[in-house]
Design an enzyme around this catalytic site. Structure first.
Site, PDB file in Angstrom:
ATOM      1  NE  ARG A  58      -4.052   0.002   2.093  1.00 34.68           N
ATOM      2  CZ  ARG A  58      -4.716   0.485   3.071  1.00 34.68           C
ATOM      3  NH1 ARG A  58      -4.656  -0.096   4.157  1.00 34.68           N
ATOM      4  NH2 ARG A  58      -5.718   1.322   2.652  1.00 34.68           N
ATOM      5  CE  LYS A  65      -9.357   5.020   4.517  1.00 35.01           C
ATOM      6  NZ  LYS A  65      -8.604   4.474   3.619  1.00 35.01           N
ATOM      7  CD  GLN A 111     -11.910   2.028   6.448  1.00 34.98           C
ATOM      8  OE1 GLN A 111     -12.704   2.538   6.214  1.00 34.98           O
ATOM      9  NE2 GLN A 111     -10.727   1.800   5.778  1.00 34.98           N
ATOM     10  CG  ASP A 119      -3.424   6.691   6.387  1.00 33.90           C
ATOM     11  OD1 ASP A 119      -4.597   7.368   6.837  1.00 33.90           O
ATOM     12  OD2 ASP A 119      -3.380   5.479   6.549  1.00 33.90           O
TER      13      ASP A 119
HETATM   14  C1  LIG Z   1      -3.967   5.442  13.097  1.00 28.31           C
HETATM   15  S1  LIG Z   1      -4.008   5.911  11.519  1.00 28.31           S
HETATM   16  C2  LIG Z   1      -5.230   4.945  10.833  1.00 28.31           C
HETATM   17  C3  LIG Z   1      -5.521   5.522   9.508  1.00 28.31           C
HETATM   18  O1  LIG Z   1      -5.449   4.471   8.335  1.00 28.31           O
HETATM   19  C4  LIG Z   1      -6.822   4.648   7.957  1.00 28.31           C
HETATM   20  O2  LIG Z   1      -6.718   3.950   6.428  1.00 28.31           O
HETATM   21  P1  LIG Z   1      -6.939   2.550   6.110  1.00 28.31           P
HETATM   22  O3  LIG Z   1      -7.977   1.737   7.073  1.00 28.31           O
HETATM   23  O4  LIG Z   1      -7.138   2.372   4.634  1.00 28.31           O
HETATM   24  O5  LIG Z   1      -5.431   1.888   6.316  1.00 28.31           O
HETATM   25  C5  LIG Z   1      -7.332   5.837   7.953  1.00 28.31           C
HETATM   26  O6  LIG Z   1      -6.896   6.700   7.005  1.00 28.31           O
HETATM   27  C6  LIG Z   1      -7.177   6.277   9.212  1.00 28.31           C
HETATM   28  O7  LIG Z   1      -7.172   7.399   9.680  1.00 28.31           O
END
Ligand SMILES: CSC[C@H]1O[C@H](OP(=O)(O)O)[C@H](O)[C@@H]1O
Length: 346
Positions: free
Chosen positions: A86, A246, A194, A235
Site C-alpha cells: 500500500r 481516509k 471502518q 497516514d
Molecule cells: C491510526 S492511522 C489510521 C488511518 O488509516 C486508515 O486507513 P486504512 O483503513 O485504509 O488503512 C485511515 O486513514 C485512518 O485514519
C-alpha cells in the site's frame, strides 16, 4: 483483543474484514502471507501496517535458507514485496527502513540465528514503541478536550489501526480515563466502512458512548452545534502539515472550518514525512471499484459502472487546528514547529 500478536514463528492477525460480525484470526507464517493481509486490509491503519510489515520482514529472514552472504540480497526482495502492498501510509516505509537499518548494522554478525534474533527484537521494539507513543499522544490530546465533549471522528484510528490504544481514539480513551464526559460520533466511512464496522465496535467494547452516522450527515450535525471538536488519524503528514487520511477527511476539515470547530489530526511523529514538502506529492492509493459497486458481494450499483475509488485525500494544513503527537501538540506553522518537536525525546 489484539490487532496483531507475534508468536515466535508466525504473526497472528485479527482479520478486520470480518468485524464486527466475527472475531476471526489469521496466522501469517511468511512475508508473503503478511503482504497479502495488508493488501486485503485484513490489517489496516498506518501504525498497525508498519508494525505488521516489520514482523513480515522478520518472517522473511526466518524463512531464508541460504548462506549468510546471500541474506542481504534476499531481504531486499522481501522488503520490496512488503513496500508494494500500500503506497500512502508512510509508517509502512518508516518501519521497513528501521528493519533494513537493523540488518545493515548486523552486517558483521556471521551467525544467521543471531541476525534473525536482532530483527525480531527490532520488530518488537517498533510494536512496543507504538503502544507507548499512543498513550503519550492520548495524554497530550486529552489536554485539548473539554470536560464534556462530543467528538466527531472519521474512519478508524483506534486500537485496530495501531498495535494498541489508538491515536484519535487514544485521545478519546485518555479523556474518558480522565473522567471527562465524552460522546463520539463515528462517520461510517464508506466504502470500506471502518467507522461503522470498526470504530463503533471498538468503542462499544470499551463502553464509550458512540453514535454512528452516515458520512453525508457530518455537516448537518455540525450545523446543529452538536460537535465540539473533530479528531482524525493520519497516514502521511507532509513537512508543511498537509495531511493524507481516509477519503472524506478533507470534506470534514472544510466543514469544521466553516463552522468554527477545532479540527485535530492525531498521529505519532513516525507519520510525519519531512522529505515530502507538501500534500500534492503524497501518493494516493486507488482501490478496486468492487469496493464501491458491492457490499459483501451484494451489488449496490450496475456491475459495469465505471468507479473512481481513491482510498485517501489530502487536507491542507490551513484547515488543521493542531497535530497531536506523542511529543506534544504541534500548532501552525507546521514546517517550523515540526523541526522543533522532532528533536524532543518521547
Ligand atoms: C491510526 S492511522 C489510521 C488511518 O488509516 C486508515 O486507513 P486504512 O483503513 O485504509 O488503512 C485511515 O486513514 C485512518 O485514519
Amino acid at each position: 483483543m489484539k490487532t496483531i500478536e507475534w508468536l515466535g514463528d508466525s504473526l497472528r492477525i485479527l482479520d478486520q474484514t470480518k468485524l464486527p460480525v466475527e472475531s476471526v484470526y489469521l496466522w501469517t507464517k511468511s512475508y508473503e502471507d503478511v503482504a497479502g493481509a495488508i493488501e486485503h486490509m485484513q490489517v489496516r491503519g498506518a501504525p498497525a501496517i508498519g508494525a505488521t510489515a516489520a514482523y513480515g520482514f522478520a518472517l522473511g529472514a526466518l524463512a531464508y535458507e541460504g548462506s549468510r552472504e546471500g541474506l542481504d540480497a534476499y531481504m531486499e526482495k522481501v522488503s520490496a514485496r512488503l513496500e508494494s502492498t500500500r503506497p500512502t501510509a508512510v509508517n509502512l516505509f518508516w518501519a521497513l527502513r528501521r528493519m533494513q537499518d537493523t540488518l545493515r548494522e548486523a552486517r558483521s554478525v556471521e551467525d544467521l540465528a543471531e541476525v534473525r534474533k536482532l530483527l525480531v527484537q527490532e520488530a518488537d521494539k517498533i510494536a512496543d514503541d507504538d503502544r507507548r507513543m499512543n498513550r503519550l499522544l492520548g495524554e497530550h490530546g486529552n489536554a485539548l478536550v473539554p470536560p464534556k465533549a462530543a467528538i466527531l471522528t472519521h474512519c478508524n484510528a483506534g486500537s485496530l489501526a495501531t498495535v494498541d490504544y489508538g491515536t484519535a481514539l487514544g485521545v478519546v480513551r485518555a479523556a474518558v480515563a480522565a473522567g471527562k464526559e465524552i460522546k463520539v460520533y463515528a462517520d461510517e466511512t464508506r466504502p470500506f466502512l471502518q467507522g461503522a464496522r470498526l470504530t463503533a465496535w471498538e468503542l462499544m467494547q470499551d463502553g464509550i458512548p458512540v453514535t454512528l452516522i452516515a458520512d453525508n450527515m457530518a455537516g448537518f450535525l455540525m450545523q446543529q452545534g452538536k460537535v465540539d471538536l473533530v479528531i482524525v488519524g493520519a497516514d502521511r503528514i507532509a513537512a508543511n502539515g498537509d495531511t493524507a487520511n481516509k477519503i472524506g477527511t478533507y470534506s470534514l476539515a472544510v466543514l469544521a472550518h466553516v463552522h468554527g470547530i477545532p479540527f485535530y489530526v492525531a498521529a505519532p511523529t513516525s507519520t510525519i514525512d519531512l522529505k515530502m514538502a507538501g500534500g500534492q506529492d503524497i501518493p494516493i492509493e486507488e482501490r478496486a471499484g468492487k469496493e464501491i459497486r458491492e457490499f459483501r458481494g451484494i451489488p449496490v450499483a450496475p456491475a459495469d459502472v465505471p468507479v473512481y475509488n481513491p482510498a485517501f485525500d489530502v487536507t491542507p494544513a490551513k484547515y488543521i487546528t493542531g497535530i497531536i503527537s506523542e511529543k506534544g501538540v504541534v500548532s501552525p506553522p507546521y514546517s517550523v514547529n515540526f523541526l522543533k518537536i522532532m528533536v524532543r525525546p518521547s
